[in-house]
Design an enzyme around this catalytic site. Structure first.
Site, PDB file in Angstrom:
ATOM      1  NE  ARG A  27      27.360 -39.370 -26.441  1.00 55.18           N
ATOM      2  CZ  ARG A  27      27.464 -38.895 -27.671  1.00 55.18           C
ATOM      3  NH1 ARG A  27      27.750 -39.706 -28.651  1.00 55.18           N
ATOM      4  NH2 ARG A  27      27.285 -37.625 -27.919  1.00 55.18           N
ATOM      5  CG  ASN A  98      25.642 -34.750 -24.929  1.00 56.18           C
ATOM      6  OD1 ASN A  98      26.659 -34.327 -24.384  1.00 56.18           O
ATOM      7  ND2 ASN A  98      25.637 -35.156 -26.185  1.00 56.18           N
ATOM      8  N   GLY A  99      25.552 -31.671 -23.337  1.00 55.41           N
ATOM      9  CA  GLY A  99      25.889 -30.369 -23.924  1.00 55.41           C
ATOM     10  C   GLY A  99      26.127 -29.346 -22.832  1.00 55.41           C
TER      11      GLY A  99
END
Ligand code: F6R
Length: 607
Positions: A27, A98-99
């Protein structure tokens, strides 16, 4: 785009945090870090670069804390250095994220006004400070977190650890995925089931707006309003998620080699092998009166959609629009209610594809997801799904997911054609027979790998490479160029062969390899003419065609890669394989990091 993990365990959390991060590295891998709760408070260790750098940084540090959080980063705000690496901290709080927090500038100004000091350029650090300010104001951890969440705009999955609370982890999800893992007197948080597979196969996926309070004995989930909610716990096939490279040098090589098997699995789901007919799942909508299909996806998945356009139009006689999701989502395309909108995504988490799905839902389309990760957001939000059975794809460059997407789309096109009455039973059996032969033909191509590797040697080191294809081979030319550039960093472009003379032919000289994808279909002669135009200008041709044509050509002045002769209907799945092998070996010759090429991440959960 980043991977996050949190552990409330019985033993030292650090080794397991690192092990989970290894599974999440797909990721993002710009930097990594962990924080654990030790006797004297939060201790964090971070390092720029791949996980191996974090492991080196951890060597001299003794961490015994049994609760901790970890992060592997794909940089959005701020350079990929140690200061910007997660976890981020504020007094008493450590978080991983995350984001993207879209209103972080306003919040940062406000917090700076309150005296908060920031060390990084990230959007994430403000969340740690918001919570910390709440704690300072006397709120308990869960109220401080809930109040902070309400202030955040954008997308986030968060894992939050608070000093003085060794039996507490808080997670939250909005726009980015987050799963809770259930263990024996332990509980966990993770971006996906793969991260948690080292610890448990019992997983609960949080829904949009949910946040969760974990202790070692309990899991309490709340919705955005703070009301308690029940979410179903699922058993994942954890052993299947524990992936390794086997005997292969790279995940990408392994995933290319797995294609006969996984295409076979995927086809077996949608074909009645005994009857030789397509057998689609029951959908909550029919196809008989269908008038228009829209397909939306990104990158390689978009190219799978582009190939499918040829099938839907030719075989099912239905107009099909194919769109890049990041364009489609803002274009305000008018849509006639009752159309079929298809979303193709390996991860099922791609932010633009998800936004396109929501647009189509709001515009009264029937929505169908073709996804590899069945628990993903796109899978859950679509009315119907046709999963691909590619298994976990770890190499950043998509290979087996692509051919499995094609397999599903081919079956769907046949199923729709049957419903619309545009395909006779005999024609259907012919196409299905051709599909059933694909795994065998792909296996034959894989045996030619050494020859393809030799040709790749001539591509490696080039400054520019062109890929040409016509008709359904055009999307493969685009995919070939994408594959080569993303893993070898060689500039490559794919063109519709007929477009060459409208500009790109000016690029051709003796130093430019031109890879011509030319199956012996109804457009073969036209593609050959375009190839001659290249040859006349000294271009270095590599022809990918079928065995019969290659034999007829005999020994030529250009390089040839030959594949089995098949029904042209299945060509995209066949020709994808030499294209993948060429890119793979060119990258290996170039010495790049094939599985984790620079600047990329596997799952693109930000815009
Ligand atoms: C290229 C590649 C990307 C993905 C794209 C969409 O090899 O892997 O172009 O295809 O980011 O990702 P998914 O399919 O997860 O939506």
């Amino acid at each position: 785009m980043c991977g996050i993990v949190g552990i409330l365990g019985q033993n030292s959390a650090a080794p397991r945090l690192v092990e989970s991060l290894r599974r999440l590295e797909y990721r993002g891998y710009d930097s990594a870090g962990i924080a654990t709760l030790e006797h004297d408070g939060i201790v964090r260790v971070r390092a720029p670069g791949k996980l191996a750098s974090l492991e080196t940084a951890l060597e001299p540090v003794r961490l015994t804390g049994t609760s901790g959080i970890g992060h592997t980063r794909w940089a959005t705000h701020g350079a990929p250095n140690e200061t910007n690496a997660h976890p981020h901290v504020a007094p008493g709080v450590a978080i991983v994220h995350n984001g993207i927090i879209e209103n972080f500038r306003e919040l940062k100004a406000e917090l700076t006004g309150l005296g908060c000091e920031f060390e990084s350029q990230t959007d994430t650090e403000i969340v740690a400070h918001l919570i910390s300010e709440g704690l300072k104001d006397g709120r308990g951890p869960r109220h401080a977190v809930h109040a902070a969440l309400k202030r955040l705009e954008g997308a986030f999955a968060l894992a939050i650890m608070i000093e003085g609370y060794p039996d507490l982890l808080i997670g939250a999800r909005k726009g980015s995925p987050l799963a809770v893992g259930h263990g024996e007197n332990e509980n966990y948080l993770g971006s996906d089931a793969i991260a948690l597979a080292v610890m448990t196969n019992k997983v609960t996926y949080l829904e949009e707006g949910d946040w969760v309070v974990l202790s070692r004995q309990s899991v309490e989930i709340y919705d955005a309003d703070g009301d308690p909610v029940d979410r179903t716990m699922q058993h994942t096939n954890a052993s299947a998620l524990l992936v390794d490279k086997g005997n292969h040098r790279h995940f990408m090589a392994k995933e290319i080699a797995e294609q006969p098997e996984v295409i076979g699995h995927t086809l077996a789901e949608y074909i009645d092998l005994a009857e030789g007919k397509v057998d689609l799942p029951d959908f909550p909508f029919g196809f008989e009166n269908l008038e228009r299909i829209t397909i939306t996806a990104c990158g390689t998945a978009y190219y799978a959609g582009l190939a499918a356009k040829y099938w839907f139009e030719r075989v099912a006689r239905i107009p099909a629009d194919v769109d890049i999701a990041s364009e489609f989502r803002y274009r305000e395309a008018p849509m006639v209610p009752g159309g079929l909108s298809i979303f193709v995504s390996q991860s099922g988490e791609t932010a633009d594809t998800l936004a396109a799905l929501r647009y189509c839902q709001a515009n009264h389309q029937n929505t169908l997801g073709i996804v590899n990760v069945r628990e993903s957001t796109i899978a859950r939000e679509c009315e119907a799904i046709m999963p691909t059975f590619a298994g976990p794809e770890i190499g950043v460059a998509s290979t087996k997911a692509f051919t499995c997407q094609l397999a599903v789309l081919a079956c769907l096109a046949i199923g729709i054609a049957r419903a619309k009455g545009t395909l006779s039973s005999t024609e259907e059996t012919e196409l299905v027979d051709a599909l059933i032969g694909v795994p065998r033909h792909v296996a034959e191509i894989l045996k030619e790998e050494r020859h393809i590797e030799e040709i790749a040697r001539t591509v490696a080191g080039s400054r520019d490479v062109l890929y040409l294809g016509r008709g359904i081979s055009f999307p493969l030319a685009l995919e070939g160029a994408l594959k080569l550039k993303e893993i070898s960093y060689i500039h490559a472009e794919g063109y519709a062969a007929g477009e060459l003379k409208h500009g790109p032919i000016a690029l051709i000289d003796e130093s430019v390899p031109v890879i011509v994808i030319a199956p012996h279909d109804d457009l073969f002669d036209k593609t050959m003419s375009n190839m001659q135009e290249v040859a006349a200008r000294g271009g270095k041709i590599i022809l990918i065609t079928d065995k019969q044509t290659a034999e007829k050509n005999g020994s030529t002045e250009f390089a040839q890669i030959s594949v089995p002769v098949t029904n042209p209907f299945v060509n995209p799945m066949i020709y994808a394989v030499p294209v993948q092998l060429l890119a793979y070996h060119a990258a290996v010759f170039m010495g790049t990091d094939v599985d984790q090429p620079r600047n990329l991440a596997k799952s693109v959960t930000v815009e």
